[in-house]
Every structure is written in structure tokens, then in C-alpha cells.
Write an enzyme that holds these catalytic residues in place. Structure first.
Site, mmCIF file in Angstrom:
data_model
loop_
_atom_site.group_PDB
_atom_site.id
_atom_site.type_symbol
_atom_site.label_atom_id
_atom_site.label_comp_id
_atom_site.label_asym_id
_atom_site.label_seq_id
_atom_site.Cartn_x
_atom_site.Cartn_y
_atom_site.Cartn_z
ATOM 1 N N ASP A 291 0.869 -1.173 0.000
ATOM 2 C CA ASP A 291 0.000 0.000 0.000
ATOM 3 C C ASP A 291 0.913 1.233 0.000
ATOM 4 O OD1 ASP A 291 -2.144 1.655 -0.106
ATOM 5 O OD2 ASP A 291 -3.214 0.773 1.572
HETATM 6 C C1 BGC Z 1 -4.955 3.246 -0.086
HETATM 7 C C2 BGC Z 1 -5.098 2.205 -1.171
HETATM 8 C C3 BGC Z 1 -4.956 2.854 -2.517
HETATM 9 C C4 BGC Z 1 -3.598 3.540 -2.568
HETATM 10 C C5 BGC Z 1 -3.303 4.179 -3.909
HETATM 11 C C6 BGC Z 1 -3.716 4.091 -0.254
HETATM 12 O O1 BGC Z 1 -3.715 5.162 0.600
HETATM 13 O O2 BGC Z 1 -4.951 2.610 1.171
HETATM 14 O O3 BGC Z 1 -6.321 1.552 -1.065
HETATM 15 O O4 BGC Z 1 -5.096 1.912 -3.534
HETATM 16 O O5 BGC Z 1 -3.563 4.538 -1.583
HETATM 17 O O6 BGC Z 1 -4.089 5.260 -4.127
#
Ligand code: BGC
Length: 757
Positions: A291
Site C-alpha cells: 500500500d
Molecule cells: C490506499 C489504497 C490505494 C492507494 C493508492 C492508499 O492510501 O490505502 O487503497 O489503492 O492509496 O491510491
């Protein structure tokens, strides 16, 4: 060297001589061989480069890392980046792809990732809302359309579906998943993977999907985002992991790990989850992206000393790609050179990444998602029709006293009141991708579109809900004081035959980082509701919400309550379809609605405990100041007609592990309106080697019934439905007595029993 050039010519026909085309076509059948061929050409730096993902600065979805565009462009040219996220449009993605294809040594195309969560341009209901339709075909269709639109704009990878089970309405990201149930979420996961990826990833209208967040993120303690997770193995395997296993089995191309730690280990550094379970036991061959900066964040967890240490932990644990964390690019090469990390781990990660790129067809044509005409060819009107259809199916009718709904033709004077009544932004929801702000059909517009000239529609906002700037990263400011619009609203209510009162949550009240300790109607909304109700008792409360709300007062007083989530582009029209009876509501809650926030986490499939009931004193599992049950339980939702369930018929009262039994139930439409019912099958294992939930969803079917019509619905109970992760760490069923239950929600059920021998 000559051999290498020849090999390259074979692998990249679009950019080298076309003479080898035939050879390429034949060898493309063997992805593994090609993956190994490419890998054998790569330097260690280039391999690590594939494991790096940068965000463009177009649309940040996490804390910005500063403007490093120039440096990053150089890295792209050197072939030291595997993927970009948040780079949008055919032009921008083509430009980034060109930097790689025209400058780098090996020319490995980039993947472009983006959060296409509930639509790309055409917005569909937020996932929690859409799940309330229980309509898997519709959910697959909206993923297919989202993929089509995203692919037409250069995106070939979505970070969806989010399949985190969540039982806590305080957690803002509950809106992004399919609710509290592992069975339902598993089926949604499969439908979404099918929709995004189709059955052939190389189809240019499909994109790679991501099962996220692996794992346990929805169990954040106290509903506070990113918080620590405490779950035991039993809960992990029986509740959290099943949807991920279903997604892996459905062939999801990638997984994303999660920010949280479970039992002391951050997911990004969790070898058991990633290497042992996902890549080992489940034999899954895709790649895991971290993530946003979650590898680097292992420093903040106090789990890694510095970026290099974080890189070492993450790669050993099986995290294949570093999203915006700079840990892999900082530390991995050195770690391998120093012998701290075996290069085979890097090879494994790169193989996985290349495999997905091959499957997407990117090696054949890195610009296959770069057709400038593609977006114009999309039939947006047809997509809007689908958006309206799925939106109306997602609406849940909670209460309908004296059949105030559907609105009768005698209602000639309607007041549409409330901060969300003419809000064209909230229905677009959070995680809105390229859904335009303020572009949804509002409730007011939907009502006006639906009524004839003889019906008077008056509008009064009453009050603001959220004020100030509304955007993904900014906290939302709630209006808690300004009631200056109340008077006009009360006047409008007094003059009307009936009030449609639009309350709930702003789009930016739920979503990432939007955890709340209060889940009632925020700001001055409660006061407004009470004032309006004083002025006119004929109130239909239409809620727009990304989480279950605490609505006990409304439930006691307001005659009709409709849950309309955040329904996307066609929201207002879909709501009007239901209010005016053009569509008979069929939605059922995928999450429990609490009586009070203090019940959270609240879920229907609880354990019995040793003290379930004891009405004579207080020493049993309950609250002294409130019922312990949900106000509106999982699976609940009314229709404009009534469905009667007959007694259950079992094909046998005994079953063996290699056999199955059928349970049949007659369902009758006892009203005068045609309608659709979600017939739900639940099971309970009465005694087992671990404690088991008192009830668990194990099947469902949508049935359309004409007035007076009866249909028999049959479910097959197989051994698989009886299995669970037991005290010996095995998925198995255990002989003994089971209870089978069927009904229209998780509480009102017809019951039978059978034995597993
Ligand atoms: C989120 C993810 C997301 C990623 C990219 C993160 O902050 O937890 O779910 O896909 O950002 O945007």
C-alpha cells in the site's frame, strides 16, 4: 551481446523488426518461458527497478513525497520503474511509456495503476451500497464498464476490489468494501475480478484487478484508520481470508497488502500471510503491491530501523512492488550485493510482475491502452443507463409505515428538504476516480424529472452539512451552528402534502482517513429533522451514507426511511424510481445498522458466548442501557409487497461429507405488486472443535415474483459450505448437528436441522 539483441527482437516486435512476428506469436503461448527470457537479460538494478512504483503528481492519494518529477523521469528512461499510479489520460500515460520504451535498455512496458473503485467517469454506487443489491451480475457489469472507461484513458490496472470485511461503522473505509459478511464478500470479489479482468487479461477492454488490503485492515481497533489489528488465527482464517482466497482462485492479477499490523507484524512484512498462505498454500502466481509507502512505514511501526531495513523485511515477506515508499530503490541492490537478501527472492518478485505484464499484452503493444479515439467511442449514455439500474437496485427500504411509499398520485405538493436534497456532489462518493464533482443527478432533480406538471415541488436546503473545501485529502468541516435556513425549510414543510427529507453524510465523511466516533446525523441535521417532523408528519427520510448510521430517533418517529448510500451519477433518478414506485425496492443491508455507536463493532454472525441469555439478572452478555441486537440487521430490507416463506423441506436429514442435501423453500408474493426478493440461506454448526458463529450466510438467490405467485427456491448444501478452519489449523467439516435457516434477512427465518455423518 548479439544473442541478446536477437532475443530482444523476438520479445518486442512492436519496437524491433517485424520479421520475428511469427516466432513471437508462437512463443507468446508460453508466458513462463518468456518471463524467464526477459529476466535473464536483466541486471540486478533493472530487476529492482521493476519492483518500484511511483505516483504521478496528477491525483495524489497519499502524502506527497515532493516534486521529484525530473528525477523520476530519468529513472523511467533508465528502465528503473515497473509501474506508475495516478498518471491519467492517454497522453500522459503514453508520454511516460515512451520514456521507457524509447530510452531504456530492455524496454519493459509500464503498468498504470489507479483507484477505479466504483466507476471511472460514469460513477456507480459506492461498493457498500452496490453490495446491497446482492446482484452479482450487475456488480460484474459495473466493473466491466469501469474497466472499459479506465482502459480508454490509459489505465490498465485498478486497485480494486477492496474486500476487507468490516464490522465497524466508525471505520471510514467501510464504504469501500462489501460489508460484514465473508460469504457475500467472496461472491462480490469473484464478480468484480470477472468484471475488471474478463476471462482474458489481454483483452484491451479489460484491466488487471487488485484484491486489497491483505489483510485485516477492516478490523482496525476502535474503527480508527490504520490502527492496530488484534485477531486470532481462527478469525483470520474464517472471517478475513475467505474473500481473498476467492479472489485468488478467480485469478485476480495482483494483491495489495495493508497498512496495519496484525498481532505485532505489519502486513507488509508478514511472511506467513504473503509467502506461506497466499503464494504457498493458495498457489497464487500474481504479484503483491504494497500500500502507499507501507514498506517505508514499517519504520513508523517501529519494525524497521531505516528504509534499507524495511526493504529487507518486505522483500523477505513477499512484498513484490513498493508503492511510493522508495525503500526498494534505496536498499535492495545493496542488500543483495551484501548477501543479506538472496537474489532468488528478487527474481521471484520480478517474474510475478513480468507475468502480469505479459498477460496484459503489454509486451506485444505497450501502447494498447493509448488509443486517443477510445474514450470518444464509449457510449456514455448506455453506461448511465446501467448506473441508474444498479443504483435503484442498491436502495434499501428500512421502514414504510402505513405504506406511505410509493408516493401516490394524490400527493400534489412535495417539499424536498435537506442539505443533501440538491447536492450533486455527495452521490459521486469518495474514491471517485475521474467522476466529475457536482455531476450527479440530485434528489431534487430526480423528483422533478419524475413528477408531472400537476405536482408542485418546493425545495429548501435547511442547512449546510459540510462546508469549505471538499477533497480527497482535506478534512471535512461540518456545519454545527448555522441554522439560518431552518425557517424557510419549516415553512416549506408546513405547506406541503409530504416532505422528502434528504439527510446523511457528505461524500467526504467516509473513505480513507474518515473514521468517526459519532455515526449519527452530523452537524445540525438531527435538529432539522425534528423541526421538520413537528411541521409535517408525512416525512420520507432519504439517507445518503457511506456507512451504517445511528438512526434510532428516526426509526421510532419518521414513517418512511430509505437508505440511498452514495449512488453515483444517476442517483436522483434512481431514488425517484423507488419513491414513485417505478421500481419496487429489493436491496438488503450488507451491514448491520446499530442502535447506538457503542455497539460497534456490530455484526450478525457472532459467537454464542458462554452467557447468551439470562433474563433474571445482569450476568449475561448484553448491555444494561440498550438492546444488544441491531436496529436493522444484516440482510434486511423491505419491498412494496410482502414475501411469505413456507416451511423448509430437506431432501434428507442426514448427509455425508462426500454427499449433499437440498433444502427447498416456497416463497410467495402475498401482495399486489410484482417484486424481487433476496432469498438467503444460513447455516449453524451446533457443536464443533472451535466455537462457531450462531448463524452464517451460505447462499442467496434473487427471485422475481408476480402478485400471488409462488416459487420454490432450492439450495444445495455441500460439504464445502460446512467447512471451517478448526482447532487443528485445518479447513474441514466436523460431523454433528447443523441448523439450516432460510429467510429474507438474518433474523426472520424458517428453520430445520440435519446431521452430518
Ligand atoms: C490506499 C489504497 C490505494 C492507494 C493508492 C492508499 O492510501 O490505502 O487503497 O489503492 O492509496 O491510491
Amino acid at each position: 551481446m548479439k544473442k541478446r539483441i536477437l532475443l530482444l527482437a523476438c520479445l518486442f516486435p512492436a519496437f524491433t523488426a517485424t520479421a520475428q512476428d511469427a516466432e513471437i506469436q508462437s512463443s507468446i503461448k508460453n508466458v513462463e518461458k518468456k518471463v524467464d527470457s526477459v529476466l535473464s537479460l536483466m541486471t540486478l538494478e533493472e530487476k529492482v527497478g521493476q519492483m518500484v512504483q511511483y505516483s504521478g503528481t496528477w491525483d495524489l492519494t497519499g502524502p506527497a513525497t515532493g516534486d521529484q518529477n525530473q528525477y523520476r523521469k530519468e529513472q523511467l528512461k533508465k528502465g528503473l520503474v515497473g509501474s506508475m499510479l495516478n498518471v491519467l489520460s492517454v497522453d500522459a500515460t503514453r508520454e511516460a511509456q515512451k520514456l521507457v520504451m524509447e530510452n531504456s535498455r530492455i524496454k519493459i512496458p509500464l503498468m498504470f495503476g489507479y483507484d477505479v473503485i466504483h466507476g471511472y467517469k460514469t460513477m456507480f454506487p459506492v461498493p457498500l451500497g452496490e453490495t446491497a443489491s446482492w446482484d452479482l451480475e450487475a456488480m460484474e457489469e459495473t466493473a466491466r464498464i469501469s474497466a472499459l472507461e479506465a482502459a480508454a484513458d490509459g489505465v490498465n490496472w485498478t486497485f480494486a476490489p477492496m474486500i476487507d470485511i468490516s464490522r465497524d461503522a466508525r471505520w471510514g473505509r467501510i464504504m469501500e468494501g462489501a460489508g460484514e459478511d465473508p460469504y457475500l464478500t467472496s461472491r462480490v470479489a469473484e464478480a468484480k475480478v470477472r468484471g475488471y479482468q474478463s476471462d482474458d487479461l489481454s483483452n484491451p477492454a479489460s484491466i488487471a484487478a487488485t484484491a486489497k488490503h491483505f489483510a485485516g485492515y477492516g478490523f482496525a481497533e476502535a474503527g480508527r484508520d490504520y490502527n492496530t489489528v488484534h485477531v486470532g488465527e481462527n478469525e483470520l482464517h474464517n472471517t478475513i481470508l475467505p474473500p481473498f482466497k476467492a479472489a485468488a482462485k478467480a485469478g485476480v492479477a495482483t494483491f495489495m497488502n495493508s497498512f496495519n499490523d496484525i498481532d505485532g507484524t505489519p502486513s507488509t512484512g508478514n511472511k506467513i500471510l504473503q509467502r506461506e498462505i497466499l503464494k504457498g498454500n493458495w498457489d497464487w502466481d500474481g504479484f503483491i503491491v504494497s500500500d502507499w509507502a507501507s514498506i517505508a512505514e514499517m519504520r513508523d511501526h517501529g519494525f524497521a530501523e531505516d528504509l534499507t531495513h524495511a526493504a529487507e523485511i518486505a522483500v523477505k515477506a513477499g512484498s513484490d512492488m513498493d508503492m511510493e515508499g522508495s525503500a526498494y530503490e534505496t536498499g535492495l541492490v545493496e542488500l543483495v550485493e551484501e548477501g543479506k537478501v538472496n537474489e532468488e527472492l528478487i527474481n521471484d518478485a520480478v517474474r510475478r510482475i513480468l507475468r502480469v505484464k505479459f498477460k496484459l499484452g503489454l509486451f506485444e503493444d505497450p501502447y494498447r491502452y493509448s488509443d486517443p479515439k477510445a474514450m470518444a467511442q464509449i457510449d456514455q449514455a448506455a453506461h448511465r443507463e446501467v448506473a441508474r439500474d444498479v443504483a435503484k437496485k442498491s436502495i434499501v427500504l428500512l421502514k414504510n409505515e402505513k405504506n406511505i411509499l410509493p408516493l401516490s398520485a394524490s400527493v400534489k405538493n412535495i417539499a424536498v428538504i435537506g442539505p443533501l436534497a440538491d447536492d450533486k456532489n455527495t452521490p459521486i462518493g469518495n474514491w471517485r476516480a475521474q467522476g466529475e464533482a457536482n455531476s450527479a443527478v440530485s434528489i431534487l432533480e430526480g423528483v422533478k424529472n419524475a413528477v408531472g406538471k400537476d405536482v408542485k415541488v418546493t425545495y429548501a436546503k435547511g442547512a449546510d452539512l459540510g462546508v469549505g473545501e471538499k477533497s480527497f485529502l482535506k478534512p471535512l468541516e461540518i456545519n454545527t451552528t448555522d441554522k439560518s435556513g431552518f425557517k424557510a425549510a419549516v415553512d416549506a414543510a408546513k405547506k406541503a402534502d409530504l416532505v422528502i427529507l434528504a439527510l446523511g453524510e457528505d461524500a467526504f465523511q467516509s473513505g480513507e482517513g474518515r473514521s468517526q466516533v459519532k455515526i449519527g446525523l452530523a452537524g445540525v441535521q438531527m435538529d432539522l429533522m425534528k423541526e421538520i417532523y413537528k411541521a409535517n408528519k408525512n416525512v420520507v427520510l432519504v439517507l445518503q451514507n457511506g456507512r451504517p448510521l445511528e438512526i434510532s430517533w428516526a426509526s421510532e418517529n419518521i414513517p418512511a426511511i430509505v437508505v440511498a448510500w452514495q449512488l453515483g451519477t444517476e442517483s436522483g433518478n434512481a431514488i425517484a424510481d423507488v419513491l414513485f414506485g417505478k421500481y419496487n425496492p429489493s436491496g438488503k443491508l450488507p451491514v448491520s445498522f446499530p442502535r447506538a455507536v457503542g455497539q460497534e463493532p456490530l455484526y450478525y454472525n457472532q459467537k454464542m458466548t458462554g452467557r447468551p441469555t439470562n433474563p433474571t439478572d445482569v450476568t449475561y452478555s448484553a448491555y444494561t442501557d440498550e438492546e444488544k441486537t441491531a436496529l436493522y440487521p444484516f440482510g434486511y430490507g423491505l419491498s412494496y409487497t410482502t414475501f411469505n416463506y413456507g416451511d423448509l423441506k430437506l431432501s434428507s436429514k442426514e448427509m455425508t461429507q462426500d454427499g449433499s442435501i437440498q433444502v427447498t423453500v416456497p416463497v410467495t408474493n402475498a401482495g399486489s405488486t410484482a417484486g424481487k426478493e433476496v432469498v438467503q440461506l444460513y447455516l449453524r454448526d451446533l457443536v464443533a472443535s472451535t466455537t462457531r458463529p450462531v448463524i452464517e450466510l451460505k447462499g442467496f438467490e434473487l427471485v422475481e415474483l408476480q402478485p400471488g405467485e409462488t416459487k420454490e427456491v432450492t439450495f444445495e448444501i455441500t460439504n464445502e459450505l460446512l467447512e471451517f478452519y478448526n482447532s487443528e489449523k485445518k479447513w474441514t467439516s466436523e460431523p454433528g448437528e447443523f441448523r439450516v435457516m432460510v429467510g429474507g434477512n438474518s433474523v426472520d427465518l424458517k428453520t430445520e436441522t440435519f446431521r452430518l455423518n
